[in-house]
Design a protein around this motif. Structure first.
Motif, PDB file in Angstrom:
ATOM      1  N   LYS A   1     -10.121   4.105  -2.807  1.00  0.00           N
ATOM      2  CA  LYS A   1     -10.966   3.009  -3.286  1.00  0.00           C
ATOM      3  C   LYS A   1     -10.127   1.897  -3.887  1.00  0.00           C
ATOM      4  O   LYS A   1     -10.500   0.725  -3.842  1.00  0.00           O
ATOM      5  CB  LYS A   1     -11.959   3.530  -4.329  1.00  0.00           C
ATOM      6  N   GLN A   2      -8.967   2.276  -4.430  1.00  0.00           N
ATOM      7  CA  GLN A   2      -8.089   1.292  -5.064  1.00  0.00           C
ATOM      8  C   GLN A   2      -7.062   0.710  -4.099  1.00  0.00           C
ATOM      9  O   GLN A   2      -6.179  -0.048  -4.505  1.00  0.00           O
ATOM     10  CB  GLN A   2      -7.371   1.940  -6.258  1.00  0.00           C
TER      11      GLN A   2
ATOM     12  N   ALA B   1     -10.424   8.285  -5.319  1.00  0.00           N
ATOM     13  CA  ALA B   1     -10.112   7.192  -6.242  1.00  0.00           C
ATOM     14  C   ALA B   1      -8.969   6.330  -5.716  1.00  0.00           C
ATOM     15  O   ALA B   1      -9.018   5.094  -5.789  1.00  0.00           O
ATOM     16  CB  ALA B   1      -9.761   7.760  -7.615  1.00  0.00           C
TER      17      ALA B   1
ATOM     18  N   GLU C   1     -10.570   6.256 -13.061  1.00  0.00           N
ATOM     19  CA  GLU C   1     -10.088   5.620 -11.837  1.00  0.00           C
ATOM     20  C   GLU C   1      -9.196   4.423 -12.168  1.00  0.00           C
ATOM     21  O   GLU C   1      -8.130   4.245 -11.568  1.00  0.00           O
ATOM     22  CB  GLU C   1     -11.283   5.179 -10.995  1.00  0.00           C
ATOM     23  N   ALA C   2      -9.627   3.623 -13.146  1.00  0.00           N
ATOM     24  CA  ALA C   2      -8.832   2.462 -13.545  1.00  0.00           C
ATOM     25  C   ALA C   2      -7.509   2.900 -14.168  1.00  0.00           C
ATOM     26  O   ALA C   2      -6.466   2.288 -13.932  1.00  0.00           O
ATOM     27  CB  ALA C   2      -9.624   1.612 -14.532  1.00  0.00           C
TER      28      ALA C   2
ATOM     29  N   ARG D   1      -5.043   3.975 -11.403  1.00  0.00           N
ATOM     30  CA  ARG D   1      -4.435   2.837 -10.713  1.00  0.00           C
ATOM     31  C   ARG D   1      -3.395   2.140 -11.590  1.00  0.00           C
ATOM     32  O   ARG D   1      -2.276   1.848 -11.136  1.00  0.00           O
ATOM     33  CB  ARG D   1      -5.508   1.832 -10.297  1.00  0.00           C
ATOM     34  N   SER D   2      -3.747   1.874 -12.853  1.00  0.00           N
ATOM     35  CA  SER D   2      -2.825   1.138 -13.712  1.00  0.00           C
ATOM     36  C   SER D   2      -1.545   1.921 -13.964  1.00  0.00           C
ATOM     37  O   SER D   2      -0.457   1.348 -13.987  1.00  0.00           O
ATOM     38  CB  SER D   2      -3.502   0.782 -15.037  1.00  0.00           C
TER      39      SER D   2
ATOM     40  N   SER E   1       0.846  -1.198   0.000  1.00  0.00           N
ATOM     41  CA  SER E   1       0.000   0.000   0.000  1.00  0.00           C
ATOM     42  C   SER E   1       0.878   1.243   0.000  1.00  0.00           C
ATOM     43  O   SER E   1       1.339   1.702   1.046  1.00  0.00           O
ATOM     44  CB  SER E   1      -0.921   0.000   1.226  1.00  0.00           C
TER      45      SER E   1
ATOM     46  N   GLU F   1       0.556   1.607 -10.717  1.00  0.00           N
ATOM     47  CA  GLU F   1       1.100   0.265 -10.525  1.00  0.00           C
ATOM     48  C   GLU F   1       2.199  -0.056 -11.548  1.00  0.00           C
ATOM     49  O   GLU F   1       3.240  -0.631 -11.196  1.00  0.00           O
ATOM     50  CB  GLU F   1      -0.018  -0.776 -10.607  1.00  0.00           C
TER      51      GLU F   1
END
Length: 229
Positions: free
Chosen positions: A25-26, A22, A108-109, A112-113, A3, A116
């Protein structure tokens, strides 16, 4: 994944809240937000984020690119958040070393991507780091950037191409944090990065424009090490 502790640097409060929501949430940890250069530096010194999400356009005289230069000096990873793609901005961005760019507007996706993928790339390509304190600040320095360490009484200097850090620890103590595959003592007062040595003579090593003394007892072993550095 771990995290990540993320700091948001964004001068539009609504966008900052949207990003924070966002991220949470992820599964990321948001340690705070800042609207300008000064607030960001204070938050970084106090919170020690793993990653900074950095808007290029910020309130105040210094913008996100100015802050990015400071983050590079502190070896703090960051991703630019931006809707600015004009040639002048791009030219200034070339002076910095972000993990990547997240272009507004984003999903949001996508957020995150991007985080990461950037963090994975950093984790799999990064070299060893040296953590030390200098003049009240804590630095996490990529060992590839280190030219050499030099003893100075009960202190030592950590020297890179652009900086010279005075560390309130002995050379012996500080050198223990270095990767022994790449670092060696050519002389009792120095520890050098073999990858940065450009020349060896009978009594010295050349690193950039600095001659480092080389003791006769260490000469042959260092010559052999240099062949595989």
């Amino acid at each position: 994944m771990y995290s990540l502790r993320i700091l948001i640097v964004e001068d539009e409060p609504l966008i900052a809240v949207t990003i924070e929501t966002a991220l949470k949430k992820q599964g990321f940890t948001v340690i705070g937000d800042a609207e300008n250069h000064e607030e960001a530096i204070q938050a970084i010194q106090g919170q020690k984020p793993d990653l900074v999400l950095l808007d290029i356009k910020l309130a105040g005289e210094k913008d996100g690119i100015d802050l990015a230069i400071d983050l590079d000096a502190r070896n703090i990873p960051y991703l630019f958040l931006t809707s600015q793609t004009d040639p002048h901005t791009i030219d200034r961005v070339k002076q910095t070393h972000p993990l990547g760019f997240i272009v507004k507007p984003f999903t949001e996706a996508g957020l995150r991507s991007n985080i990461e993928l950037a963090w994975h790339k950093l984790s799999t390509t990064k070299d060893d780091f040296l953590l030390f304190k200098s003049e009240g600040e804590t630095y996490k320095l990529n060992q590839k950037e280190i030219l050499y360490l030099k003893a100075f009484d009960n202190y030592c200097f950590v020297v890179t191409k652009d900086h010279k850090y005075l560390v309130p620890k002995t050379l012996k103590h500080t050198s223990q944090g270095l990767n022994p595959t790449h670092f060696v003592k050519p002389h009792r007062s120095y520890t050098v990065n073999l990858r940065r040595v450009s020349k060896i003579t009978s009594d010295s090593l050349l690193i950039e424009d600095t001659l480092i003394p080389l003791s006769s007892a260490n000469r042959e072993s260092i010559k052999e090490r240099l062949s595989t550095a």
